[in-house]
Motif scaffolding. Structure first.
Motif, PDB file in Angstrom:
ATOM      1  N   MET A 177       0.822  -1.212   0.000  1.00  0.00           N
ATOM      2  CA  MET A 177       0.000   0.000   0.000  1.00  0.00           C
ATOM      3  C   MET A 177       0.856   1.263   0.000  1.00  0.00           C
ATOM      4  SD  MET A 177      -3.013  -1.222   2.596  1.00  0.00           S
ATOM      5  CE  MET A 177      -4.123   0.119   2.213  1.00  0.00           C
ATOM      6  N   LEU A 178       2.053   1.162   0.544  1.00  0.00           N
ATOM      7  CA  LEU A 178       2.950   2.317   0.559  1.00  0.00           C
ATOM      8  C   LEU A 178       3.361   2.699  -0.852  1.00  0.00           C
ATOM      9  CD1 LEU A 178       4.552   4.221   2.475  1.00  0.00           C
ATOM     10  CD2 LEU A 178       6.446   2.595   2.311  1.00  0.00           C
ATOM     11  N   HIS A 179       3.409   1.710  -1.743  1.00  0.00           N
ATOM     12  CA  HIS A 179       3.848   1.959  -3.122  1.00  0.00           C
ATOM     13  C   HIS A 179       2.711   1.818  -4.129  1.00  0.00           C
ATOM     14  CE1 HIS A 179       8.080   2.401  -2.103  1.00  0.00           C
ATOM     15  NE2 HIS A 179       7.946   1.379  -1.285  1.00  0.00           N
ATOM     16  N   GLY A 180       1.496   2.128  -3.680  1.00  0.00           N
ATOM     17  CA  GLY A 180       0.377   2.253  -4.613  1.00  0.00           C
ATOM     18  C   GLY A 180      -0.403   1.003  -4.940  1.00  0.00           C
ATOM     19  N   GLU A 181      -0.052  -0.118  -4.336  1.00  0.00           N
ATOM     20  CA  GLU A 181      -0.832  -1.335  -4.583  1.00  0.00           C
ATOM     21  C   GLU A 181      -2.028  -1.379  -3.625  1.00  0.00           C
ATOM     22  OE1 GLU A 181      -0.330  -3.361  -7.051  1.00  0.00           O
ATOM     23  OE2 GLU A 181       1.479  -2.321  -7.709  1.00  0.00           O
ATOM     24  N   SER A 182      -2.900  -2.330  -3.829  1.00  0.00           N
ATOM     25  CA  SER A 182      -4.134  -2.409  -3.047  1.00  0.00           C
ATOM     26  C   SER A 182      -3.935  -3.150  -1.727  1.00  0.00           C
ATOM     27  CB  SER A 182      -5.206  -3.144  -3.864  1.00  0.00           C
ATOM     28  OG  SER A 182      -4.799  -4.497  -4.062  1.00  0.00           O
ATOM     29  N   LEU A 183      -4.926  -2.989  -0.846  1.00  0.00           N
ATOM     30  CA  LEU A 183      -4.935  -3.761   0.398  1.00  0.00           C
ATOM     31  C   LEU A 183      -4.993  -5.251   0.074  1.00  0.00           C
ATOM     32  CD1 LEU A 183      -5.120  -4.097   3.457  1.00  0.00           C
ATOM     33  CD2 LEU A 183      -7.605  -3.703   3.275  1.00  0.00           C
ATOM     34  N   SER A 184      -5.723  -5.593  -0.976  1.00  0.00           N
ATOM     35  CA  SER A 184      -5.834  -6.991  -1.379  1.00  0.00           C
ATOM     36  C   SER A 184      -4.461  -7.582  -1.686  1.00  0.00           C
ATOM     37  CB  SER A 184      -6.731  -7.114  -2.621  1.00  0.00           C
ATOM     38  OG  SER A 184      -6.779  -8.454  -3.072  1.00  0.00           O
ATOM     39  N   ASP A 185      -3.615  -6.814  -2.356  1.00  0.00           N
ATOM     40  CA  ASP A 185      -2.255  -7.278  -2.662  1.00  0.00           C
ATOM     41  C   ASP A 185      -1.466  -7.466  -1.361  1.00  0.00           C
ATOM     42  OD1 ASP A 185      -0.052  -7.602  -4.841  1.00  0.00           O
ATOM     43  OD2 ASP A 185       0.833  -6.231  -3.375  1.00  0.00           O
ATOM     44  N   ALA A 186      -1.617  -6.516  -0.442  1.00  0.00           N
ATOM     45  CA  ALA A 186      -0.917  -6.616   0.846  1.00  0.00           C
ATOM     46  C   ALA A 186      -1.354  -7.862   1.606  1.00  0.00           C
ATOM     47  CB  ALA A 186      -1.192  -5.367   1.680  1.00  0.00           C
ATOM     48  N   LEU A 187      -2.640  -8.171   1.551  1.00  0.00           N
ATOM     49  CA  LEU A 187      -3.152  -9.334   2.267  1.00  0.00           C
ATOM     50  C   LEU A 187      -2.708 -10.637   1.616  1.00  0.00           C
ATOM     51  CD1 LEU A 187      -6.761  -8.110   3.159  1.00  0.00           C
ATOM     52  CD2 LEU A 187      -4.661  -8.013   4.532  1.00  0.00           C
ATOM     53  N   THR A 188      -2.628 -10.641   0.292  1.00  0.00           N
ATOM     54  CA  THR A 188      -2.126 -11.834  -0.408  1.00  0.00           C
ATOM     55  C   THR A 188      -0.687 -12.110   0.003  1.00  0.00           C
ATOM     56  OG1 THR A 188      -3.574 -11.505  -2.318  1.00  0.00           O
ATOM     57  CG2 THR A 188      -1.583 -12.825  -2.673  1.00  0.00           C
ATOM     58  N   ARG A 189       0.106 -11.052   0.042  1.00  0.00           N
ATOM     59  CA  ARG A 189       1.489 -11.197   0.477  1.00  0.00           C
ATOM     60  C   ARG A 189       1.547 -11.619   1.950  1.00  0.00           C
ATOM     61  NH1 ARG A 189       5.924  -9.159  -2.104  1.00  0.00           N
ATOM     62  NH2 ARG A 189       5.580  -8.637  -4.284  1.00  0.00           N
ATOM     63  N   GLY A 190       0.734 -10.991   2.766  1.00  0.00           N
ATOM     64  CA  GLY A 190       0.725 -11.316   4.182  1.00  0.00           C
ATOM     65  C   GLY A 190       0.398 -12.770   4.454  1.00  0.00           C
ATOM     66  N   LYS A 191      -0.579 -13.296   3.749  1.00  0.00           N
ATOM     67  CA  LYS A 191      -0.956 -14.706   3.924  1.00  0.00           C
ATOM     68  C   LYS A 191       0.192 -15.628   3.532  1.00  0.00           C
ATOM     69  CE  LYS A 191      -5.905 -13.925   3.197  1.00  0.00           C
ATOM     70  NZ  LYS A 191      -7.053 -14.098   2.257  1.00  0.00           N
ATOM     71  N   ALA A 192       0.908 -15.273   2.482  1.00  0.00           N
ATOM     72  CA  ALA A 192       2.047 -16.090   2.046  1.00  0.00           C
ATOM     73  C   ALA A 192       3.161 -16.068   3.091  1.00  0.00           C
ATOM     74  CB  ALA A 192       2.572 -15.586   0.703  1.00  0.00           C
ATOM     75  N   TYR A 193       3.372 -14.906   3.709  1.00  0.00           N
ATOM     76  CA  TYR A 193       4.431 -14.784   4.714  1.00  0.00           C
ATOM     77  C   TYR A 193       4.057 -15.531   5.991  1.00  0.00           C
ATOM     78  CZ  TYR A 193       5.662 -10.946   1.528  1.00  0.00           C
ATOM     79  OH  TYR A 193       5.956 -10.188   0.420  1.00  0.00           O
ATOM     80  N   LEU A 194       2.783 -15.483   6.362  1.00  0.00           N
ATOM     81  CA  LEU A 194       2.337 -16.241   7.531  1.00  0.00           C
ATOM     82  C   LEU A 194       2.489 -17.744   7.272  1.00  0.00           C
ATOM     83  CD1 LEU A 194      -0.911 -14.355   8.681  1.00  0.00           C
ATOM     84  CD2 LEU A 194       1.318 -14.387   9.836  1.00  0.00           C
ATOM     85  N   ALA A 195       2.144 -18.178   6.063  1.00  0.00           N
ATOM     86  CA  ALA A 195       2.270 -19.592   5.716  1.00  0.00           C
ATOM     87  C   ALA A 195       3.731 -20.039   5.764  1.00  0.00           C
ATOM     88  CB  ALA A 195       1.689 -19.844   4.322  1.00  0.00           C
ATOM     89  N   ALA A 196       4.642 -19.092   5.513  1.00  0.00           N
ATOM     90  CA  ALA A 196       6.076 -19.403   5.545  1.00  0.00           C
ATOM     91  C   ALA A 196       6.627 -19.401   6.967  1.00  0.00           C
ATOM     92  CB  ALA A 196       6.843 -18.394   4.696  1.00  0.00           C
ATOM     93  N   GLY A 197       5.805 -18.941   7.932  1.00  0.00           N
ATOM     94  CA  GLY A 197       6.234 -18.972   9.323  1.00  0.00           C
ATOM     95  C   GLY A 197       6.344 -17.631  10.013  1.00  0.00           C
ATOM     96  N   ALA A 198       6.001 -16.542   9.321  1.00  0.00           N
ATOM     97  CA  ALA A 198       6.073 -15.222   9.944  1.00  0.00           C
ATOM     98  C   ALA A 198       5.147 -15.157  11.159  1.00  0.00           C
ATOM     99  CB  ALA A 198       5.695 -14.131   8.950  1.00  0.00           C
ATOM    100  N   THR A 199       5.540 -14.376  12.143  1.00  0.00           N
ATOM    101  CA  THR A 199       4.757 -14.217  13.368  1.00  0.00           C
ATOM    102  C   THR A 199       3.635 -13.211  13.159  1.00  0.00           C
ATOM    103  OG1 THR A 199       6.852 -14.497  14.553  1.00  0.00           O
ATOM    104  CG2 THR A 199       4.947 -13.820  15.855  1.00  0.00           C
ATOM    105  N   THR A 200       3.991 -12.082  12.546  1.00  0.00           N
ATOM    106  CA  THR A 200       3.036 -11.015  12.276  1.00  0.00           C
ATOM    107  C   THR A 200       3.340 -10.389  10.928  1.00  0.00           C
ATOM    108  OG1 THR A 200       4.479  -9.570  13.595  1.00  0.00           O
ATOM    109  CG2 THR A 200       2.449 -10.331  14.653  1.00  0.00           C
TER     110      THR A 200
END
Length: 200
Positions: free
Chosen positions: A97-120
């Motif tokens: 979102m900082l670089h003009g993408e949507s919240l949806s893109d941020a959430l897609t990335r976030g889900k992938a990072y959580l699946a990889a083991g990210a805490t938050t």
């Protein structure tokens, strides 16, 4: 910062954290490419218990591919688990979102990072005119990421308060350099007062 500059700063801060018995997490920027494992090893040697890691390549001015960004989370945890640390914190920052993408893109990335083991997931940016995420965006992020959301916080009457963020289910806030900016502004003002009364 280069890895060396980052580590040099950590050494001094880590000593204070150890003396005070406080946990220390470090901004690990974009992971330093092939030197990620080396850097994490050195952070562990200084008692670091967690890192922030970003998905924006500042040098190339583009997003790190989602698969590569998720793999970096796994690489961090592979190193920490090798040392018997199972609760190392990875706060995976997405700059969508900082670089003009949507919240949806941020959430897609976030889900992938959580699946990889990210805490938050640190969602930076948003549509609030005063900066950051709106109440609606925070609510959507919390629901999509099971509450494992980190938000950048700044004292501002038009931004969400800590209590409001807590009530919405946020699990972590970051103040970044905000306090430093406040301190430097006060220092500048006092210095200007001194100069104004000096006889030149």
């Amino acid at each position: 910062m280069t890895l060396e500059t980052n580590l040099a700063a950590v050494i001094g801060i880590a000593k204070v954290a150890k003396e005070r018995g406080l946990p220390l997490t470090v901004d690990f920027q974009d992971g330093y490419g092939d030197r990620l494992e080396e850097g994490i090893e050195k952070l562990l040697a200084h008692g670091v218990v967690g890192v922030n890691i970003e998905d924006w390549d500042k040098a190339a001015q583009k997003f790190i591919p989602i698969e590569t960004a998720a793999d970096r989370v796994k690489r961090v945890l592979t190193v920490t688990k090798k040392h018997g640390i199972d609760d190392f914190v990875v706060n995976a920052r997405t700059d969508s979102m900082l670089h003009g993408e949507s919240l949806s893109d941020a959430l897609t990335r976030g889900k992938a990072y959580l699946a990889a083991g990210a805490t938050t997931i640190f969602v930076l940016g948003g549509t609030n005119p005063a900066g950051g995420m709106s109440k609606e965006e925070v609510t959507e992020a919390v629901q999509a990421l099971d509450g494992k959301v980190n938000i950048g916080f700044k004292l501002d009457p038009s931004r969400l308060s800590i209590k409001e963020l807590s009530d919405l289910g946020i699990s972590r806030i970051s103040v970044g350099p905000t306090l430093q900016f406040v301190a430097m502004k006060a220092l500048k003002e006092e210095a200007e007062k001194i100069l104004a009364t000096a006889e030149l």
